[in-house]
Design a protein around this motif. Structure first.
Motif, PDB file in Angstrom:
ATOM      1  N   PHE A   2       7.469 -56.669  61.301  1.00  0.00           N
ATOM      2  CA  PHE A   2       8.583 -55.690  61.122  1.00  0.00           C
ATOM      3  C   PHE A   2       9.510 -55.068  61.119  1.00  0.00           C
ATOM      4  O   PHE A   2       8.900 -54.750  62.246  1.00  0.00           O
ATOM      5  N   CYS A   3      10.442 -55.511  60.046  1.00  0.00           N
ATOM      6  CA  CYS A   3      10.732 -53.629  60.379  1.00  0.00           C
ATOM      7  C   CYS A   3      10.545 -52.559  60.576  1.00  0.00           C
ATOM      8  O   CYS A   3       9.484 -52.245  59.740  1.00  0.00           O
ATOM      9  N   PRO A   4      10.432 -51.007  62.037  1.00  0.00           N
ATOM     10  CA  PRO A   4       9.575 -50.503  61.526  1.00  0.00           C
ATOM     11  C   PRO A   4      10.582 -49.006  60.466  1.00  0.00           C
ATOM     12  O   PRO A   4       9.837 -48.211  60.181  1.00  0.00           O
ATOM     13  N   PHE A   5      11.942 -49.423  60.115  1.00  0.00           N
ATOM     14  CA  PHE A   5      12.809 -48.194  59.264  1.00  0.00           C
ATOM     15  C   PHE A   5      12.320 -48.923  58.229  1.00  0.00           C
ATOM     16  O   PHE A   5      12.026 -47.415  56.907  1.00  0.00           O
ATOM     17  N   PRO A   9      10.134 -57.873  55.853  1.00  0.00           N
ATOM     18  CA  PRO A   9       9.219 -58.933  56.870  1.00  0.00           C
ATOM     19  C   PRO A   9       9.727 -59.487  58.578  1.00  0.00           C
ATOM     20  O   PRO A   9       9.228 -60.007  58.778  1.00  0.00           O
ATOM     21  N   ASP A  10      11.251 -59.337  57.803  1.00  0.00           N
ATOM     22  CA  ASP A  10      11.686 -60.426  59.177  1.00  0.00           C
ATOM     23  C   ASP A  10      12.398 -59.218  59.461  1.00  0.00           C
ATOM     24  O   ASP A  10      13.655 -58.655  59.374  1.00  0.00           O
ATOM     25  N   SER A  11      13.266 -59.912  61.161  1.00  0.00           N
ATOM     26  CA  SER A  11      13.954 -59.809  62.145  1.00  0.00           C
ATOM     27  C   SER A  11      14.759 -60.847  62.811  1.00  0.00           C
ATOM     28  O   SER A  11      14.374 -62.111  62.937  1.00  0.00           O
ATOM     29  N   ARG A  12      16.433 -60.548  63.416  1.00  0.00           N
ATOM     30  CA  ARG A  12      16.572 -61.487  64.001  1.00  0.00           C
ATOM     31  C   ARG A  12      17.163 -60.624  65.759  1.00  0.00           C
ATOM     32  O   ARG A  12      16.475 -59.827  65.979  1.00  0.00           O
ATOM     33  N   SER A  19      11.147 -59.132  81.918  1.00  0.00           N
ATOM     34  CA  SER A  19      10.989 -57.628  82.203  1.00  0.00           C
ATOM     35  C   SER A  19      10.605 -57.772  83.994  1.00  0.00           C
ATOM     36  O   SER A  19      10.777 -59.091  84.681  1.00  0.00           O
ATOM     37  N   ASP A  20      11.092 -56.850  84.775  1.00  0.00           N
ATOM     38  CA  ASP A  20      10.685 -56.817  85.889  1.00  0.00           C
ATOM     39  C   ASP A  20       9.587 -58.160  85.958  1.00  0.00           C
ATOM     40  O   ASP A  20       9.830 -58.340  87.721  1.00  0.00           O
ATOM     41  N   ASP A  21       8.906 -57.294  86.240  1.00  0.00           N
ATOM     42  CA  ASP A  21       7.128 -58.268  87.414  1.00  0.00           C
ATOM     43  C   ASP A  21       7.453 -59.320  86.376  1.00  0.00           C
ATOM     44  O   ASP A  21       6.344 -60.351  86.446  1.00  0.00           O
ATOM     45  N   GLY A  22       7.983 -59.740  85.384  1.00  0.00           N
ATOM     46  CA  GLY A  22       8.318 -61.198  85.683  1.00  0.00           C
ATOM     47  C   GLY A  22       6.775 -61.685  84.416  1.00  0.00           C
ATOM     48  O   GLY A  22       6.403 -62.986  83.678  1.00  0.00           O
ATOM     49  N   LEU A  23       6.053 -60.789  83.413  1.00  0.00           N
ATOM     50  CA  LEU A  23       4.800 -61.212  83.194  1.00  0.00           C
ATOM     51  C   LEU A  23       5.305 -60.286  81.424  1.00  0.00           C
ATOM     52  O   LEU A  23       4.265 -60.537  80.531  1.00  0.00           O
ATOM     53  N   SER A  24       6.274 -60.030  81.018  1.00  0.00           N
ATOM     54  CA  SER A  24       6.745 -59.972  79.590  1.00  0.00           C
ATOM     55  C   SER A  24       8.252 -60.365  79.642  1.00  0.00           C
ATOM     56  O   SER A  24       8.526 -60.570  80.333  1.00  0.00           O
ATOM     57  N   ILE A  25       8.687 -60.098  78.240  1.00  0.00           N
ATOM     58  CA  ILE A  25       9.596 -60.662  77.345  1.00  0.00           C
ATOM     59  C   ILE A  25       9.518 -59.103  76.441  1.00  0.00           C
ATOM     60  O   ILE A  25       9.501 -58.702  75.681  1.00  0.00           O
ATOM     61  N   ARG A  26      11.418 -58.729  76.767  1.00  0.00           N
ATOM     62  CA  ARG A  26      11.797 -57.376  76.350  1.00  0.00           C
ATOM     63  C   ARG A  26      12.509 -57.935  75.033  1.00  0.00           C
ATOM     64  O   ARG A  26      13.483 -59.180  75.755  1.00  0.00           O
ATOM     65  N   ARG A  27      12.967 -58.510  73.869  1.00  0.00           N
ATOM     66  CA  ARG A  27      13.414 -58.523  73.093  1.00  0.00           C
ATOM     67  C   ARG A  27      13.523 -57.297  72.408  1.00  0.00           C
ATOM     68  O   ARG A  27      13.649 -56.481  71.469  1.00  0.00           O
ATOM     69  N   ARG A  28      15.513 -57.796  72.626  1.00  0.00           N
ATOM     70  CA  ARG A  28      16.320 -56.501  71.373  1.00  0.00           C
ATOM     71  C   ARG A  28      16.284 -57.698  69.893  1.00  0.00           C
ATOM     72  O   ARG A  28      16.569 -58.041  69.765  1.00  0.00           O
ATOM     73  N   ARG A  29      15.803 -56.371  69.063  1.00  0.00           N
ATOM     74  CA  ARG A  29      16.231 -57.331  67.516  1.00  0.00           C
ATOM     75  C   ARG A  29      16.803 -56.510  66.721  1.00  0.00           C
ATOM     76  O   ARG A  29      17.369 -54.878  66.348  1.00  0.00           O
ATOM     77  N   GLN A  30      17.113 -56.846  65.984  1.00  0.00           N
ATOM     78  CA  GLN A  30      18.818 -56.219  64.461  1.00  0.00           C
ATOM     79  C   GLN A  30      17.600 -56.535  63.114  1.00  0.00           C
ATOM     80  O   GLN A  30      17.271 -58.104  62.925  1.00  0.00           O
ATOM     81  N   CYS A  31      17.290 -55.216  62.199  1.00  0.00           N
ATOM     82  CA  CYS A  31      16.628 -56.502  61.216  1.00  0.00           C
ATOM     83  C   CYS A  31      17.784 -56.257  60.042  1.00  0.00           C
ATOM     84  O   CYS A  31      19.120 -55.286  59.730  1.00  0.00           O
ATOM     85  N   PRO A  32      17.926 -57.412  58.739  1.00  0.00           N
ATOM     86  CA  PRO A  32      19.449 -57.857  58.641  1.00  0.00           C
ATOM     87  C   PRO A  32      19.224 -57.171  56.784  1.00  0.00           C
ATOM     88  O   PRO A  32      20.168 -57.363  56.102  1.00  0.00           O
ATOM     89  N   GLU A  33      18.146 -56.562  57.171  1.00  0.00           N
ATOM     90  CA  GLU A  33      18.488 -55.855  55.677  1.00  0.00           C
ATOM     91  C   GLU A  33      18.373 -54.613  55.229  1.00  0.00           C
ATOM     92  O   GLU A  33      20.151 -53.799  54.823  1.00  0.00           O
ATOM     93  N   CYS A  34      18.640 -53.475  56.623  1.00  0.00           N
ATOM     94  CA  CYS A  34      18.965 -52.009  56.893  1.00  0.00           C
ATOM     95  C   CYS A  34      19.682 -51.983  57.964  1.00  0.00           C
ATOM     96  O   CYS A  34      20.450 -50.503  58.325  1.00  0.00           O
ATOM     97  N   GLY A  35      20.396 -53.106  58.581  1.00  0.00           N
ATOM     98  CA  GLY A  35      20.510 -53.221  60.226  1.00  0.00           C
ATOM     99  C   GLY A  35      20.369 -52.359  61.376  1.00  0.00           C
ATOM    100  O   GLY A  35      21.036 -52.331  62.531  1.00  0.00           O
ATOM    101  N   GLY A  36      19.014 -51.521  61.175  1.00  0.00           N
ATOM    102  CA  GLY A  36      18.284 -51.022  62.495  1.00  0.00           C
ATOM    103  C   GLY A  36      17.988 -52.041  62.979  1.00  0.00           C
ATOM    104  O   GLY A  36      17.440 -52.915  63.105  1.00  0.00           O
TER     105      GLY A  36
END
Length: 153
Positions: A2-5, A9-12, A19-36
């Motif tokens: 879900f878009c926090p703004f 219910p969807d994001s791209r 991450s530096d420790d290799g144990l997680s993945i950081r994802r940058r997302r954009q909402c197709p509805e509001c562009g946030g």
């Protein structure tokens, strides 16, 4: 996701990085509805099956706390405990299993703890391996001496 703004219910996914420790993945997302744009962090859940059958999330803090008790009064720094807990987690995650028995965590602790401090190792091993007599201690000490080529340390 879900878009926090706008709660759409969807994001791209725009960008993914480990991450530096290799144990997680950081994802940058954009909402197709509001562009946030927003960031999420994803980690694989590692569950521990305790001896009584209860299942709970793995915790580096619990590993460090157990080792801290064994290392009480020894020249072991907090940073060394944190590093040991990280090594244990990396060893366990390397198995690829999503659930692991508590016993396996104890086995993963023994090796790095022996390298860190042999007295703390003996304390931890005596509880973890349920030493019942002086013979158990003598055998463990003899194994340590054999690893050092017969020299007492």
């Amino acid at each position: 996701m879900f878009c926090p703004f706008c709660r759409h219910p969807d994001s791209r996914v725009i960008d993914s990085r480990t991450s530096d420790d290799g144990l997680s993945i950081r994802r940058r997302r954009q909402c197709p509805e509001c562009g946030g744009r927003f960031t999420t962090t994803e980690t694989a859940t590692l569950m521990v099956i305790k001896r009584n059958g209860v299942v709970e999330s793995f915790s580096r803090d619990k590993v460090a706390a157990g080792v801290r008790k064994a290392a009480q009064g020894r020249p072991v720094e907090e940073s060394q405990l944190a590093e040991l807990a990280q090594r244990v987690e990396e060893t366990i995650r390397a198995t690829g299993a999503s659930q692991i028995e508590a016993n396996e965590i104890g086995l993963a602790i023994l090796g790095p703890l022996k390298e860190l401090d042999e007295v703390a190792y003996m304390r931890f091993a005596s509880v973890y391996q349920a030493f019942e007599s002086l013979d158990d201690f003598e055998q463990a000490i003899a194994r340590l001496r054999d690893e050092h080529g017969g020299a007492a340390s």
